[in-house]
Write a protein that holds these residues in place. Structure first.
Motif, PDB file in Angstrom:
ATOM      1  N   GLU A  66       0.832  -1.196   0.000  1.00  0.00           N
ATOM      2  CA  GLU A  66       0.000   0.000   0.000  1.00  0.00           C
ATOM      3  C   GLU A  66       0.868   1.248   0.000  1.00  0.00           C
ATOM      4  O   GLU A  66       1.759   1.398   0.857  1.00  0.00           O
ATOM      5  CB  GLU A  66      -0.925   0.029   1.210  1.00  0.00           C
ATOM      6  CG  GLU A  66      -1.916   1.188   1.172  1.00  0.00           C
ATOM      7  CD  GLU A  66      -2.971   1.108   2.252  1.00  0.00           C
ATOM      8  OE1 GLU A  66      -2.843   0.255   3.159  1.00  0.00           O
ATOM      9  OE2 GLU A  66      -3.929   1.896   2.180  1.00  0.00           O
ATOM     10  N   PHE A  67       0.623   2.115  -0.956  1.00  0.00           N
ATOM     11  CA  PHE A  67       1.307   3.397  -1.032  1.00  0.00           C
ATOM     12  C   PHE A  67       0.611   4.367  -0.076  1.00  0.00           C
ATOM     13  O   PHE A  67      -0.576   4.654  -0.226  1.00  0.00           O
ATOM     14  CB  PHE A  67       1.257   3.934  -2.465  1.00  0.00           C
ATOM     15  CG  PHE A  67       1.681   5.361  -2.615  1.00  0.00           C
ATOM     16  CD1 PHE A  67       0.862   6.280  -3.250  1.00  0.00           C
ATOM     17  CD2 PHE A  67       2.909   5.793  -2.138  1.00  0.00           C
ATOM     18  CE1 PHE A  67       1.260   7.594  -3.412  1.00  0.00           C
ATOM     19  CE2 PHE A  67       3.317   7.110  -2.288  1.00  0.00           C
ATOM     20  CZ  PHE A  67       2.484   8.013  -2.927  1.00  0.00           C
ATOM     21  N   LYS A  68       1.361   4.831   0.912  1.00  0.00           N
ATOM     22  CA  LYS A  68       0.832   5.809   1.864  1.00  0.00           C
ATOM     23  C   LYS A  68       1.676   7.065   1.760  1.00  0.00           C
ATOM     24  O   LYS A  68       2.764   7.158   2.337  1.00  0.00           O
ATOM     25  CB  LYS A  68       0.854   5.248   3.286  1.00  0.00           C
ATOM     26  CG  LYS A  68      -0.118   4.101   3.506  1.00  0.00           C
ATOM     27  CD  LYS A  68      -0.183   3.707   4.968  1.00  0.00           C
ATOM     28  CE  LYS A  68      -1.232   2.617   5.188  1.00  0.00           C
ATOM     29  NZ  LYS A  68      -1.326   2.222   6.619  1.00  0.00           N
ATOM     30  N   LYS A  69       1.129   8.043   1.049  1.00  0.00           N
ATOM     31  CA  LYS A  69       1.877   9.266   0.794  1.00  0.00           C
ATOM     32  C   LYS A  69       2.191  10.003   2.087  1.00  0.00           C
ATOM     33  O   LYS A  69       3.307  10.506   2.261  1.00  0.00           O
ATOM     34  CB  LYS A  69       1.081  10.173  -0.150  1.00  0.00           C
ATOM     35  CG  LYS A  69       1.809  11.430  -0.558  1.00  0.00           C
ATOM     36  CD  LYS A  69       0.977  12.246  -1.528  1.00  0.00           C
ATOM     37  CE  LYS A  69       1.688  13.523  -1.937  1.00  0.00           C
ATOM     38  NZ  LYS A  69       0.869  14.316  -2.885  1.00  0.00           N
ATOM     39  N   SER A  70       1.234  10.050   2.997  1.00  0.00           N
ATOM     40  CA  SER A  70       1.432  10.803   4.236  1.00  0.00           C
ATOM     41  C   SER A  70       2.540  10.205   5.088  1.00  0.00           C
ATOM     42  O   SER A  70       3.191  10.909   5.866  1.00  0.00           O
ATOM     43  CB  SER A  70       0.135  10.844   5.036  1.00  0.00           C
ATOM     44  OG  SER A  70      -0.270   9.532   5.394  1.00  0.00           O
ATOM     45  N   GLU A  71       2.759   8.911   4.947  1.00  0.00           N
ATOM     46  CA  GLU A  71       3.797   8.234   5.719  1.00  0.00           C
ATOM     47  C   GLU A  71       5.036   7.960   4.878  1.00  0.00           C
ATOM     48  O   GLU A  71       5.998   7.380   5.401  1.00  0.00           O
ATOM     49  CB  GLU A  71       3.249   6.916   6.268  1.00  0.00           C
ATOM     50  CG  GLU A  71       2.071   7.101   7.217  1.00  0.00           C
ATOM     51  CD  GLU A  71       1.506   5.777   7.712  1.00  0.00           C
ATOM     52  OE1 GLU A  71       0.452   5.808   8.369  1.00  0.00           O
ATOM     53  OE2 GLU A  71       2.101   4.710   7.443  1.00  0.00           O
ATOM     54  N   THR A  72       5.030   8.339   3.634  1.00  0.00           N
ATOM     55  CA  THR A  72       6.093   8.026   2.655  1.00  0.00           C
ATOM     56  C   THR A  72       6.525   6.570   2.777  1.00  0.00           C
ATOM     57  O   THR A  72       7.712   6.245   2.893  1.00  0.00           O
ATOM     58  CB  THR A  72       7.318   8.968   2.801  1.00  0.00           C
ATOM     59  OG1 THR A  72       7.883   8.840   4.113  1.00  0.00           O
ATOM     60  CG2 THR A  72       6.919  10.406   2.551  1.00  0.00           C
ATOM     61  N   SER A  73       5.526   5.699   2.759  1.00  0.00           N
ATOM     62  CA  SER A  73       5.819   4.280   2.939  1.00  0.00           C
ATOM     63  C   SER A  73       5.204   3.445   1.821  1.00  0.00           C
ATOM     64  O   SER A  73       4.244   3.859   1.160  1.00  0.00           O
ATOM     65  CB  SER A  73       5.301   3.797   4.293  1.00  0.00           C
ATOM     66  OG  SER A  73       3.890   3.785   4.322  1.00  0.00           O
TER      67      SER A  73
END
Lengths: 114, 115
Positions: A66-73
């Motif tokens: 999962e791309f999580k932009k807010s967590e840069t993960s």
């Protein structure tokens, strides 16, 4: 400049347990994100990739990320580990400029315990 | 047969010797790449080529040279091998559409040991 950090050079899980391999990236622009897998004595092969659209991407062999932009993960998961999942996993990031700009993480070696 | 073939798969050599690693592909891709893999460092790009007449240095090209003999063949040379060039070397290929997003197809690797 882009960079990729994989947390944990070695991860060990029991067969049937959840697999979680962590990847954090830094990029000044929206990234393309990849997970590659390297089985023993083989080259790398693409497991899954995120380019645009749905942030949860599914790959081969039951893996997803999962791309999580807010967590840069861009963490890689699999609900139930199988012995055949034992391999080294590489997270990578690139920009639209192309594969020559692909930056690989250090790799995480996954061991599956019977 | 593998789509991307590297030879030799394993090589042990001595300091100062010239070494060539060869890569050939049957995928019909125009783009080819040489990477080096070291434990704990991931993969680093040595050279890449978009076609026979377009060859570019990567992140760590010092001490290496390449030759693109044909669209399907891309060789990596170490003119005078040194011990810190001991590593696992990978050839990879891609086409334009996939390379834009960074997708690569890898060979099985050539393990080089320099004594």
């Amino acid at each position: 400049a882009q960079s990729v950090t994989q947390l944990g050079s070695h991860v060990s899980v029991s067969e049937g347990a959840l697999v979680l391999l962590r990847c954090n990236y830094s990029s000044s622009v929206p990234p393309y994100l990849f997970w590659y897998v390297q089985y023993p004595n083989q080259g790398l092969q693409l497991l899954l990739k995120y380019t645009t659209g749905a942030t949860l991407v599914k790959g081969i062999n039951g893996f997803e990320a999962e791309f999580k932009k807010s967590e840069t993960s861009f963490h890689l998961t699999k609900p139930s580990a199988h012995m055949s999942d034992a391999a080294e996993y590489f997270c990578a990031v690139s920009r639209i400029q192309g594969a020559q700009k692909l930056v690989f993480g250090q790799g995480t070696r996954l061991t599956i315990n019977p | 047969d593998a789509d991307v073939t590297q030879t030799p798969r394993n090589r042990i050599t001595k300091t100062g010797k010239r070494i060539m690693l060869e890569c050939s592909q049957t995928k019909g891709h125009d783009r080819m790449y040489w990477y080096r893999q070291d434990p704990g460092l991931g993969l680093r790009l040595i050279y890449y080529s978009f076609d026979v007449k377009d060859i570019n240095k990567g992140e760590i090209s010092d001490g290496y040279s390449v030759s693109r003999q044909a669209q399907a063949k891309f060789s990596l040379s170490l003119e005078s091998a040194i011990p810190n060039q001991t590593a696992l070397y990978f050839c990879a290929t891609s086409d334009y559409d996939r390379s834009v997003t960074g997708e690569l197809f890898f060979g099985e690797g050539s393990r080089l040991t320099v004594l």
